[in-house]
Each structure stands twice: as C-alpha cells, then as structure tokens.
Design an enzyme around this catalytic site. Structure first.
Site, PDB file in Angstrom:
ATOM      1  N   GLU A 190      22.167  28.603  11.264  1.00  0.00           N
ATOM      2  CA  GLU A 190      21.945  29.447  11.542  1.00  0.00           C
ATOM      3  C   GLU A 190      19.812  29.662  11.092  1.00  0.00           C
ATOM      4  O   GLU A 190      19.613  30.868  11.729  1.00  0.00           O
ATOM      5  CB  GLU A 190      22.123  30.044   9.512  1.00  0.00           C
ATOM      6  CG  GLU A 190      24.001  30.757   9.887  1.00  0.00           C
ATOM      7  CD  GLU A 190      24.294  31.672  11.079  1.00  0.00           C
ATOM      8  OE1 GLU A 190      23.787  32.298  11.403  1.00  0.00           O
ATOM      9  OE2 GLU A 190      25.091  31.590  10.664  1.00  0.00           O
TER      10      GLU A 190
ATOM     11  N   HIS B 108      19.115  30.080  14.973  1.00  0.00           N
ATOM     12  CA  HIS B 108      19.170  31.136  14.763  1.00  0.00           C
ATOM     13  C   HIS B 108      17.591  32.073  14.671  1.00  0.00           C
ATOM     14  O   HIS B 108      17.214  33.000  15.282  1.00  0.00           O
ATOM     15  CB  HIS B 108      20.426  32.060  14.271  1.00  0.00           C
ATOM     16  CG  HIS B 108      21.391  32.314  15.205  1.00  0.00           C
ATOM     17  ND1 HIS B 108      21.865  32.639  16.808  1.00  0.00           N
ATOM     18  CD2 HIS B 108      23.209  31.937  14.643  1.00  0.00           C
ATOM     19  CE1 HIS B 108      23.332  31.972  16.904  1.00  0.00           C
ATOM     20  NE2 HIS B 108      23.823  32.326  15.975  1.00  0.00           N
TER      21      HIS B 108
ATOM     22  N   GLU C 259      23.184  31.455  20.949  1.00  0.00           N
ATOM     23  CA  GLU C 259      23.868  30.040  20.264  1.00  0.00           C
ATOM     24  C   GLU C 259      23.440  28.992  20.871  1.00  0.00           C
ATOM     25  O   GLU C 259      24.212  28.588  20.179  1.00  0.00           O
ATOM     26  CB  GLU C 259      25.475  30.243  20.473  1.00  0.00           C
ATOM     27  CG  GLU C 259      26.206  31.423  19.953  1.00  0.00           C
ATOM     28  CD  GLU C 259      25.894  31.352  18.958  1.00  0.00           C
ATOM     29  OE1 GLU C 259      26.251  30.200  18.246  1.00  0.00           O
ATOM     30  OE2 GLU C 259      26.485  32.268  18.011  1.00  0.00           O
TER      31      GLU C 259
END
Length: 488
Positions: A259, A262, A288
C-alpha cells in the site's frame, strides 16, 4: 483574462473537492464508522457521487472543453479530458448515484458474509452490482464484449481478448514455475519463528519501513481495516490501511509495503494538477506496478533484509537467533495457498488468472451469481490442486466485487509485469542499483518520480512503460525475476 483552459481547471478543482469529500467518508466507512451508520453513509456517498458527476458532465464543462481544444494549448491533457468527458456523459447521474449507494451497502454485506462464510447473503448485492456494470458497459459501448468497457475503466486500451491471449501464454509457464518453486520450498521447509508478534510492535516496525521507502507521514497515515487498501483524500492526504496477524508479522508488513507503493505514487503525482488527468494515476496496471515493485522487488529482497532483520529483531526478540539465509528461505517460501493477498510471488498470478476467467463469465452471463462458489472451487482445483475449505477463503475473500470493481483483477498481473520491467530498467543505472543494494531508496524513488509519477494520466500505460524502459510492455522481465528468485 481567464482562458478556457483556466475555466476548465477551475471546474475540475470544484469537482475534485466534491469527489475528495466522498473519499474521506468512504475511508471512514472502512475504518471507524459505527455499525449503525452504514445506511446513512450510503446515502451520503450516493449524493456526493452524483454531484461530482453532474459537475463533470455540465454544459459549462463541455463548453470550456470545446473552447480549450480550439485554442491549441495542452493537446495531450485536453485529449485525456475529452476521453473522460465523453465517457462520463454517457452515464446518467442517477446511475452513478445508484452504483455508489449499492457498492456502499455491498461492502458492509461482504464484510459480514466473509466473516460468516455466507455467500448467499452477499449474492443479491453482487447481482445488483453486476446489473449496474452491464448497464454501464452498454451505455459506454464496446466492440467485442461488455467486459472490454469495464476493463477500459481501469486499464486504458486493454481488451478482454488481449488479456486472455496474454494469460493463455503465461498460464503454462506460471504453473510449471509455481509447481517447481513449491516443490523446492517443501524440501527445505523453512519457517519463521512462532508468534506472538504484538500488533503494537508491528505498527512501529511497519511505520519505520514505510518511512524509509520515502512515504511522507506528514501527508499520510496507516490505519486498520478488513481488506488492505490505499486511498487518496487530497493531494497531500494519502491513507494506507493494513490488517494484522499476531502469528506472522510479515503479513501486515508486506501489506504496508504494497500500500505504501500506491501511496508513494499518489504522493509523487503533481499536487497542483489534482483533479486533472495530469494529476491522476495512469491506470491500475501502472498503480499496481508501484505497489508490487516496493513489496516484492524491494521488500522480499536479500539486501532489504540484510538491513532490516536486525531492526525487526529489536521489535520481535524471537528473530534474534535466526540466520539471514534461513529467514530469506522463509520469506521466499512458495506454497499453494487459498488467500490471494498472502500469496507468494511464484503462485500469485494464478489467483489473478482464476478471477479474470470468472469475471468475464459473470459479465457475459455464462456464469450465474448463484453458481460462483462452485465455479470458483472448480477453477481453484484446476490451478492449485486443492479446494478452498469455505467461501471465506474462496470466493468471498476479496472486497473488489462489493466495490463494483468488475474488470479490476487483471491489472494485478499487468502490475507485476510492469513492476519487473520498470525495476530492471531503473537498476540498470549503477547508482540506483547501489542504493538498492545498501538499503538507500532515494535514487530509485527519484527515478520512479521522474519516469512514472510525474507523467500523470496524460500518456497511456504502455506509453509510460515504453518511455521509461525503452521497450514495449512484456512479461519477459517478470518471468526472469521469478526464475531467479525461486529456481536459481
């Protein structure tokens, strides 16, 4: 004198204000919302989603876009805005609001169904969202199949036929590689020392790691949820979430690194362009690529743990006596498992192949919702050689369908391919490679900022990969990486 492009930017910022407000309460729903508040929250999200849609499809927006296009300024940005505008105007505000409300309620139903392994209680919500997805696809239009229109939402230019052809090529190679990796791991049977790994210590360690990668905690935070995710609440407000297992600290750690990948992308987008394509991620396949790069190419690497294993042992004393080689054997352990988000790299893409096949059949109508558990288990047996013991570890494990995210899953494997290709290109620079080898990630992050993050969504995903690496997107680097890591 205000230009049409200035007016367009003003309108985009106004819409971004509304959309980001919806993101705030959506994040709250996944983290802190009291159980009794979900119905009203669904109404709020529906109202805000429709308002944002109305702003982005207004006559004022359309007029400003036409005038800006006539000026000849910023053609690439305006081409991206034209695509988004034309696509948005094909959907009525009522449909947008209906989907927002349905997905909000479905996420609550999914969480409860997953807890109880009760697919029939979630099935009506999936039926509703599937019908909405088909309606959207028909309004957008498509050449070959409805799934193409949904996939294009997440990965511009991709088609179901193209993804299927890629996956058909990859499938036998991935299955052979996975089988060999699992066999080698079973022979060594390396495992981490047993728990407990206290959650408070996991949180402290995870934060140190995320910060070392470059994640700015003045512009973000980490919270707890049922399914890990990253969401952007504003240009300097990026929220990460994870979940914890007191028997395995790497579960939350790799979730945070994923995460944080991201989050680093979102923090690297041009903040002044927030709400415009130039300030948005190019696609989920590119998004991704960032999460999988940091999670796998960095987080599961030998140099990473050469630096961080002693720090981990300060937080978890049971790690003090394990050798680095034994620890890495455990980190690189490959085994067929039921849960995608906890799967190792060698077997991960097989989970995506399964989901893509089922999604495509659901959208086409070849698979009825009521038959999803049986179809899931049959596909799982074919790919993994075992049957999920219950639906919680089968067809209910992922949140995506409750979000209305049909067409989302293929981007995970596209992300793996892009991650390997980008990482190989970046580390061809000896300065970056030396930084990675010594646990200094600033040079790598700078390269990603320059070659990926700063591009926004003005270029297509394939254009970004080719410009950064000098090659068209290809599975070669990913397969080579898996072979080196698991079979060398």
């Amino acid at each position: 004198m205000s230009t049409a492009l200035d007016r367009l930017r003003t309108l985009a910022r106004e819409r971004a204000m509304v959309s980001s407000a919806a993101s705030v309460i959506g994040w709250d729903q996944e983290t802190y919302l009291p159980e009794a508040g979900h119905e009203w929250r669904a109404d709020q999200l529906a109202w805000l989603s429709e308002k944002a849609h109305d702003l982005g499809t207004s006559s004022a927006w359309g007029d400003a876009l036409l005038q800006a296009e006539a000026s000849g300024l910023s053609p690439a940005l305006l081409a991206a805005m034209r695509r988004d505008f034309d696509r948005a105007t094909k959907l009525p505000g009522e449909l947008v609001a209906r989907e927002a409300q349905a997905s909000s309620l479905a996420k609550v139903a999914w969480a409860e169904a997953r807890k109880n392994s009760d697919f029939p209680s979630f099935a009506p919500h999936l039926e509703t969202l599937l019908a909405i997805a088909r309606e959207k696809a028909e309004r957008w239009g498509y050449q070959a199949e409805a799934y193409d229109a949904l996939l294009d939402t997440y990965e511009r230019g991709a088609t179901a036929e193209g993804i299927a052809s890629l996956f058909d090529t990859l499938k036998p190679r991935l299955r052979d590689l996975a089988a060999s990796a699992v066999e080698r791991s079973a022979a060594r049977d390396a495992k981490l020392p047993g728990g407990p790994y206290p959650i408070v210590q996991q949180q402290a360690f995870n934060a140190k790691v995320a910060e070392s990668l470059g994640f700015d905690f003045k512009a973000g935070r980490i919270d707890t949820t049922a399914h890990p995710f990253c969401t952007t609440l504003g240009p300097r407000d990026i929220r990460l979430t994870t979940r914890y297992d007191e028997n395995d600290f790497t579960s939350s750690l790799f979730g945070v690194m994923h995460e944080a990948g991201h989050g680093l992308y979102e923090q690297g987008l041009p903040g002044s362009e927030f709400g415009l394509p130039s300030g948005e991620a190019a696609s989920l396949g590119i998004h991704e690529s960032q999460s999988r790069l940091w999670e796998n190419h960095i987080g599961r690497s030998y140099p990473f743990w050469q630096k961080w294993l002693p720090v981990a042992a300060e937080h978890f004393p049971q790690l003090a006596n394990i050798s680095l080689d034994d620890f890495m054997a455990a980190v690189h352990r490959a085994e067929f498992s039921f849960i995608r988000v906890e799967a190792d790299e060698a077997t991960y893409d097989l989970h995506i192949l399964l989901r893509f096949g089922l999604e495509r059949q659901l959208v086409s109508g070849d698979l009825a919702v009521k038959d999803v558990p049986e179809a899931w288990n049959e596909s799982f047996r074919e790919l993994f050689g075992m049957t999920p013991p219950d639906n919680a570890r089968g067809c209910l494990q992922d949140i995506h369908w409750s979000m209305g995210g049909l067409g989302y899953f293929p981007t995970y494997t596209l992300g793996n391919l892009n991650a390997a290709q980008l990482f190989a290109a970046a580390t061809a620079d000896s300065y970056i490679a030396e930084g990675v080898a010594t646990g200094e990630y600033g040079p790598l992050l700078t390269w990603l900022r320059d070659n990926v993050h700063s591009k926004g969504a003005v270029m297509t995903p394939s254009e970004i990969v080719k410009a950064a690496t000098g090659k068209d997107p290809s599975p070669d680097a990913h397969l080579a990486h898996l072979t080196r890591r698991y079979l060398a």
